[in-house]
Scaffold this motif. Structure first.
Motif, PDB file in Angstrom:
ATOM      1  N   PHE A  54       1.052  -1.157   0.047  1.00 52.81           N
ATOM      2  CA  PHE A  54       0.118  -0.005   0.071  1.00 52.81           C
ATOM      3  C   PHE A  54       0.887   1.306   0.128  1.00 52.81           C
ATOM      4  N   SER A 237       1.182   3.472 -10.234  1.00 50.72           N
ATOM      5  CA  SER A 237      -0.022   2.845  -9.667  1.00 50.72           C
ATOM      6  C   SER A 237      -1.055   3.466  -9.890  1.00 50.72           C
ATOM      7  N   ASP A 268      -1.560  -1.054  -4.028  1.00 49.59           N
ATOM      8  CA  ASP A 268      -2.799  -1.116  -4.305  1.00 49.59           C
ATOM      9  C   ASP A 268      -3.587   0.162  -3.784  1.00 49.59           C
ATOM     10  N   THR A 270      -6.691   1.058  -4.961  1.00 51.84           N
ATOM     11  CA  THR A 270      -7.933   0.941  -5.378  1.00 51.84           C
ATOM     12  C   THR A 270      -8.938   1.760  -4.387  1.00 51.84           C
ATOM     13  N   SER A 273     -11.850  -1.662   0.178  1.00 53.67           N
ATOM     14  CA  SER A 273     -11.649  -3.287  -0.072  1.00 53.67           C
ATOM     15  C   SER A 273     -13.138  -3.803   0.081  1.00 53.67           C
TER      16      SER A 273
END
Length: 284
Positions: A54, A237, A268, A270, A273
């Motif tokens: 992360f 990313s 990550d 995004t 989760s």
């Protein structure tokens, strides 16, 4: 070196130095001897350092801070803050290594703005040698387009324009012209070294300082162990997450293979989760 707790990258440097001076074994260098290769394979496993999964800092928080005081307005802020902001925006918008950014120049043959200042083309100093020399490396130019240039249709567009690397570069070059003593793009603002080209290490400090100051002016404690090199993983990313193809990401970062990005840099970034999305139902 292993007994002293050195990193695997350090072991590789020592092996490269030995291979460069050793007579080798037949047609092979010392580094290609079967026993040495087995040793290095074991060393890699023993000294394995997992890549971060992360981001170590919040990009949205930092970018929001760059849109506000004390990083704005560019024409009035302290030269130190202008230097830090420009360096960070350039690192994020190009995904280049610090060494490649340090090699940029203001010489007319290496830097050209378009007539309307809607884009800029930068070329590293021809004498620059990258850290990783790929066979395809040819000192490719970096082209940046203006981000939300005027005229503005809303206050949000004006805010986003404060993150424009072309605008920051233009302002930085204009304001440093009076004391600049070298063609290198980034020169020192400190009185003791004013106008002199800065080192790669100093440029790394500038990028880290910019991130830390962004956190401080947001009233937050900066994360520990920040590194300038983290901007490469952060930028690439987010670019991939926002729809940029893996080929374009690797081309911008000068990676010969997507495996390099996947193995060492991909983070990550995004949305929350699946677990958090499900559990958030309980807040209704």
């Amino acid at each position: 070196m292993i007994d002293k707790g050195r990193a695997f990258s350090t072991i590789k440097v020592y092996l490269a130095a030995i291979s460069a001076c050793h007579v080798g074994f037949g047609r092979d260098t010392a580094g290609r001897h079967p026993l040495v290769r087995r040793f290095m394979k074991g060393a890699r496993r023993r000294l394995f350092v997992p890549k971060p999964l992360f981001p170590s800092w919040d990009l949205s928080l930092v970018l929001d801070a760059l849109c506000q005081q004390p990083f704005e307005p560019l024409g009035e802020i302290d030269m130190k803050l202008l230097s830090l902001k420009t360096a960070l925006l350039l690192a994020l918008s190009t995904a280049k290594r610090v060494g490649e950014i340090q090699a940029l120049s203001v010489h007319p043959s290496c830097l050209r703005f378009s007539p309307g200042f809607d884009k800029v083309c930068l070329i590293p100093n021809p004498s620059f040698m990258p850290k990783v020399m790929n066979p395809s490396y040819h000192c490719a130019p970096i082209e940046l387009r203006a981000f939300h240039p005027p005229p503005f249709s809303s206050s949000e567009e004006q805010r986003l324009n404060s993150l424009c690397p072309v605008r920051a570069l233009r302002t930085y070059i204009e304001r440093s012209r009076s004391f600049r003593g070298a063609d290198q793009l980034f020169v020192s603002w400190a009185l003791s070294h004013r106008g002199k080209p800065i080192s790669r290490q100093r440029l790394s400090h500038w990028i880290v300082d910019a991130i830390e100051l962004a956190y401080i002016h947001k009233g937050l404690q900066p994360p520990g162990a920040l590194r300038a090199h983290s901007t490469r993983g952060m930028a690439t990313s987010w670019a991939l997450f926002k729809g940029v193809s893996i080929e374009e990401v690797c081309k911008a970062a000068d990676w010969a293979s997507p495996h390099t990005f996947a193995r060492f840099y991909r983070l990550d970034v995004t949305a929350p989760s699946l677990a958090h999305s499900v559990l958030r139902v309980g807040a209704v």
